[in-house]
Design an enzyme around this catalytic site. Structure first.
Site, PDB file in Angstrom:
ATOM      1  N   SER A   1      -1.885 -19.232   7.349  1.00  0.00           N
ATOM      2  CA  SER A   1      -3.312 -19.422   7.607  1.00  0.00           C
ATOM      3  C   SER A   1      -4.212 -18.551   6.758  1.00  0.00           C
ATOM      4  O   SER A   1      -5.423 -18.658   6.834  1.00  0.00           O
ATOM      5  CB  SER A   1      -3.622 -19.204   9.078  1.00  0.00           C
ATOM      6  OG  SER A   1      -3.172 -17.928   9.464  1.00  0.00           O
TER       7      SER A   1
ATOM      8  N   HIS B   1      -6.307 -12.426  10.385  1.00  0.00           N
ATOM      9  CA  HIS B   1      -7.374 -13.301   9.927  1.00  0.00           C
ATOM     10  C   HIS B   1      -8.579 -12.484   9.494  1.00  0.00           C
ATOM     11  O   HIS B   1      -8.596 -11.268   9.636  1.00  0.00           O
ATOM     12  CB  HIS B   1      -7.793 -14.272  11.043  1.00  0.00           C
ATOM     13  CG  HIS B   1      -6.849 -15.432  11.200  1.00  0.00           C
ATOM     14  ND1 HIS B   1      -6.903 -16.322  12.235  1.00  0.00           N
ATOM     15  CD2 HIS B   1      -5.820 -15.851  10.431  1.00  0.00           C
ATOM     16  CE1 HIS B   1      -5.956 -17.222  12.103  1.00  0.00           C
ATOM     17  NE2 HIS B   1      -5.274 -16.948  11.014  1.00  0.00           N
TER      18      HIS B   1
ATOM     19  N   ASP C   1     -11.324 -19.107  15.023  1.00  0.00           N
ATOM     20  CA  ASP C   1     -10.182 -18.863  15.890  1.00  0.00           C
ATOM     21  C   ASP C   1     -10.428 -19.055  17.369  1.00  0.00           C
ATOM     22  O   ASP C   1      -9.560 -18.722  18.171  1.00  0.00           O
ATOM     23  CB  ASP C   1      -9.696 -17.420  15.680  1.00  0.00           C
ATOM     24  CG  ASP C   1      -9.030 -17.252  14.333  1.00  0.00           C
ATOM     25  OD1 ASP C   1      -8.843 -16.100  13.920  1.00  0.00           O
ATOM     26  OD2 ASP C   1      -8.706 -18.273  13.711  1.00  0.00           O
TER      27      ASP C   1
END
Lengths: 137, 195
Positions: free
Chosen positions: B71, B111, B137
């Protein structure tokens, strides 16, 4: 690095939603040869920073772009719309004169340290005092 | 030593070296065995101390993590190693890469922070998104949770090494490999002799 912006806020029940259009002209190579042998990519992002009654500091990323090593290092973007919704946590955008847009980037090396660099120019974007209901985005 | 020399020569000489090794084993008396075990224990303790030391220096409960998903591509790929710090006074700012844990889940996620709202007293709530994901998210957070807080952060990514973490992923996916590796390492340490 130059940015020109036009903006307005739309009414939402609980939080202000800001709409910003901008131009970006950037010549990355000028910044002391940033693409050296250990740089895999640059993660460029435009963030808006401002303060409101509710929160002393707010930062929202409006737009980002990944520039891989070997990509064209010059950017001429006009009339770009923000990629992400510019929601405030509350109603702090209406009439806020001091919203600053800054361009920053994350240098991702092939291996090693991950620095975050803030661009030297920033543009102030004042939001008008009224909500805009007629414009479409 | 006799064992190391035997390894280099080859074929028949190799077999003779193996016989030497078993001979050595039989001849090792209890005292030498205890000595070897202590040596082994010292190596394990030192490794643990280094790990704990890193935890203290960086302020993060897990200062080295392996990237498990794609990701954050093309910046980080599955198998890359990340080095984290988690200093209490380090402010969380938009654009930073953070590693966080969702309440109730074990697996840390790496992230980027895309929104922050910080109050004057320092209380902060922020939103994250993977570079390679289309959406933020919120779908990954707990039911009803819209923002992350400082307490959810394991650390901030400060440095990275590509590919090195693949070993951990292979060991997780193929436990037999992990046991084989541990057995080989254990055998080596126990049988190695200081000449």
């Amino acid at each position: 690095l130059r940015k020109n912006v036009e903006d307005f806020t739309g009414p939402r029940e609980r939080s202000d939603l800001g709409f910003v259009t901008f131009d970006i002209t950037a010549d990355i190579l000028k910044e002391k040869c940033i693409f050296d042998w250990n740089v895999k990519q640059l993660f460029l992002y435009l963030s808006a920073e401002y303060s409101t009654k509710n929160n002393a500091l707010n930062q929202v990323v409006l737009w980002d772009k990944i520039i891989l090593r070997g990509d064209n290092p010059r950017l001429f973007l006009k009339d770009m719309k923000s990629k992400y919704f510019f929601f405030d946590d509350g109603n702090g955008l209406k009439g806020n004169r001091n919203v600053t847009l800054t361009l920053s980037w994350n240098v991702v090396p092939n291996a090693g340290i991950l620095p975050l660099v803030t661009g030297s120019g920033h543009v102030s974007v004042p939001f008008p005092d009224t909500y805009e209901t007629t414009k479409s985005y | 030593t006799a064992v190391a020399g035997g390894g280099v020569r080859g074929g028949a000489a190799g077999r003779a070296a193996a016989m030497d090794l078993f001979g050595d084993l039989r001849r090792m008396n209890k005292r030498q065995l205890y000595y070897q075990v202590l040596n082994f224990a010292m190596i394990v303790s030192s490794a643990l101390m280094i790990w704990k030391g890193l935890i203290v220096i960086t302020g993060s409960e897990s200062p080295i993590v392996v990237v498990l998903s794609g990701s954050m591509e093309p910046a980080f790929h599955r198998g890359d190693l990340l080095f984290l710090t988690n200093f209490h006074d380090d402010p969380i700012r938009a654009g930073e890469i953070v590693v966080f844990k969702v309440e109730g889940r074990d697996i840390p996620i790496v992230h980027r922070v895309i929104k922050i709202h910080e109050k004057e007293n320092g209380d902060i709530k922020f939103l994250t998104k993977g570079d390679n994901n289309e959406v933020d998210d919120r779908g990954l957070y707990k039911e009803g949770q819209n923002w992350l807080e400082k307490k959810d952060v394991v650390g901030r990514a400060r440095g990275f090494l590509p590919y090195v973490g693949m070993v951990t992923i292979i060991m997780n996916d193929y436990p037999k490999f992990k046991y084989a590796l541990l057995a080989v390492m254990g055998a080596y340490v126990l049988l190695k002799r200081e000449s």
